[in-house]
Design a protein around this motif. Structure first.
Motif, mmCIF file in Angstrom:
data_model
loop_
_atom_site.group_PDB
_atom_site.id
_atom_site.type_symbol
_atom_site.label_atom_id
_atom_site.label_comp_id
_atom_site.label_asym_id
_atom_site.label_seq_id
_atom_site.Cartn_x
_atom_site.Cartn_y
_atom_site.Cartn_z
ATOM 1 N N CYS A 1 -17.158 60.159 -1.583
ATOM 2 C CA CYS A 1 -15.931 59.680 -0.963
ATOM 3 C C CYS A 1 -15.803 58.183 -1.235
ATOM 4 N N PHE A 2 -14.642 57.628 -0.887
ATOM 5 C CA PHE A 2 -14.442 56.192 -0.992
ATOM 6 C C PHE A 2 -14.938 55.552 0.312
ATOM 7 N N VAL A 3 -15.800 54.552 0.196
ATOM 8 C CA VAL A 3 -16.318 53.867 1.377
ATOM 9 C C VAL A 3 -15.656 52.499 1.490
ATOM 10 N N VAL A 4 -15.518 52.026 2.720
ATOM 11 C CA VAL A 4 -14.786 50.798 3.009
ATOM 12 C C VAL A 4 -15.713 49.778 3.657
ATOM 13 N N PHE A 5 -15.688 48.572 3.099
ATOM 14 C CA PHE A 5 -16.430 47.442 3.648
ATOM 15 C C PHE A 5 -15.445 46.377 4.100
ATOM 16 N N LEU A 6 -15.732 45.734 5.225
ATOM 17 C CA LEU A 6 -14.919 44.634 5.739
ATOM 18 C C LEU A 6 -15.815 43.399 5.841
ATOM 19 N N PRO A 7 -15.847 42.563 4.806
ATOM 20 C CA PRO A 7 -16.789 41.436 4.755
ATOM 21 C C PRO A 7 -16.658 40.417 5.886
ATOM 22 N N GLU A 8 -15.485 40.287 6.467
ATOM 23 C CA GLU A 8 -15.341 39.337 7.568
ATOM 24 C C GLU A 8 -15.978 39.844 8.862
ATOM 25 N N PHE A 9 -16.230 41.119 8.940
ATOM 26 C CA PHE A 9 -16.788 41.726 10.152
ATOM 27 C C PHE A 9 -18.222 42.181 9.896
ATOM 28 N N LEU A 10 -19.067 41.266 9.477
ATOM 29 C CA LEU A 10 -20.437 41.614 9.092
ATOM 30 C C LEU A 10 -21.290 42.124 10.250
ATOM 31 N N GLU A 11 -20.920 41.783 11.483
ATOM 32 C CA GLU A 11 -21.718 42.252 12.624
ATOM 33 C C GLU A 11 -21.479 43.732 12.922
ATOM 34 N N VAL A 12 -20.478 44.313 12.272
ATOM 35 C CA VAL A 12 -20.170 45.728 12.431
ATOM 36 C C VAL A 12 -20.886 46.490 11.318
ATOM 37 N N MET A 13 -21.404 47.665 11.632
ATOM 38 C CA MET A 13 -22.099 48.467 10.634
ATOM 39 C C MET A 13 -21.210 48.659 9.402
ATOM 40 N N GLN A 14 -21.780 48.452 8.239
ATOM 41 C CA GLN A 14 -21.050 48.597 6.981
ATOM 42 C C GLN A 14 -21.616 49.762 6.200
ATOM 43 N N PRO A 15 -20.874 50.565 5.496
ATOM 44 C CA PRO A 15 -19.416 50.545 5.468
ATOM 45 C C PRO A 15 -18.832 50.953 6.817
ATOM 46 N N VAL A 16 -17.613 50.503 7.073
ATOM 47 C CA VAL A 16 -17.014 50.735 8.384
ATOM 48 C C VAL A 16 -16.275 52.064 8.483
ATOM 49 N N THR A 17 -15.826 52.571 7.353
ATOM 50 C CA THR A 17 -15.108 53.847 7.347
ATOM 51 C C THR A 17 -15.118 54.393 5.928
ATOM 52 N N HIS A 18 -14.398 55.475 5.722
ATOM 53 C CA HIS A 18 -14.342 56.102 4.406
ATOM 54 C C HIS A 18 -13.069 56.929 4.292
ATOM 55 N N GLY A 19 -12.874 57.519 3.134
ATOM 56 C CA GLY A 19 -11.754 58.433 2.922
ATOM 57 C C GLY A 19 -12.033 59.313 1.725
ATOM 58 N N GLU A 20 -11.523 60.530 1.773
ATOM 59 C CA GLU A 20 -11.701 61.432 0.639
ATOM 60 C C GLU A 20 -10.863 60.988 -0.557
ATOM 61 N N SER A 21 -9.748 60.291 -0.286
ATOM 62 C CA SER A 21 -8.925 59.704 -1.340
ATOM 63 C C SER A 21 -8.858 58.196 -1.098
ATOM 64 N N TYR A 22 -8.457 57.469 -2.138
ATOM 65 C CA TYR A 22 -8.312 56.016 -2.000
ATOM 66 C C TYR A 22 -7.288 55.696 -0.911
ATOM 67 N N GLU A 23 -6.203 56.453 -0.903
ATOM 68 C CA GLU A 23 -5.148 56.228 0.088
ATOM 69 C C GLU A 23 -5.659 56.453 1.509
ATOM 70 N N ASP A 24 -6.484 57.486 1.703
ATOM 71 C CA ASP A 24 -7.075 57.729 3.027
ATOM 72 C C ASP A 24 -7.985 56.577 3.431
ATOM 73 N N ALA A 25 -8.742 56.053 2.469
ATOM 74 C CA ALA A 25 -9.641 54.939 2.765
ATOM 75 C C ALA A 25 -8.852 53.706 3.190
ATOM 76 N N VAL A 26 -7.732 53.436 2.522
ATOM 77 C CA VAL A 26 -6.880 52.296 2.897
ATOM 78 C C VAL A 26 -6.343 52.483 4.308
ATOM 79 N N LYS A 27 -5.820 53.675 4.593
ATOM 80 C CA LYS A 27 -5.266 53.959 5.925
ATOM 81 C C LYS A 27 -6.337 53.804 7.003
ATOM 82 N N ASN A 28 -7.509 54.340 6.740
ATOM 83 C CA ASN A 28 -8.598 54.244 7.712
ATOM 84 C C ASN A 28 -9.050 52.797 7.893
ATOM 85 N N ALA A 29 -9.054 52.027 6.813
ATOM 86 C CA ALA A 29 -9.423 50.613 6.905
ATOM 87 C C ALA A 29 -8.446 49.860 7.806
#
Length: 74
Positions: free
Chosen positions: A15-43
């Motif tokens: 799947c596509f995994v999402v990282f949010l570099p400004e939020f390093l104190e949060v577990m990374q990757p922070v979310t995911h999506g089966e498609s790129y579009e889903d990953a963007v929406k979830n991010a």
């Protein structure tokens, strides 16, 4: 608020995994999506939840990082 979103295909997770570099104190990757579009929406949803949580807790929101702070020098 504008924050950096890094989306990368994970062969291991299939799947596509999402990282949010400004939020390093949060577990990374922070979310995911089966498609790129889903990953963007979830991010977007995760960023909204994080901003809301920070505000409720009275914490300062992270400053947006410059690209050179995120990516190693080529």
């Amino acid at each position: 608020m504008k924050y950096t979103v890094i989306i990368q295909w994970s062969q291991e997770d299939e799947c596509f995994v999402v990282f949010l570099p400004e939020f390093l104190e949060v577990m990374q990757p922070v979310t995911h999506g089966e498609s790129y579009e889903d990953a963007v929406k979830n991010a977007q949803e995760v960023i909204e939840l994080l901003v809301e949580s920070y505000r409720e807790e009275g914490k300062a929101l992270p400053e947006m990082k410059k690209i050179k702070e995120i990516l190693p020098a080529a």
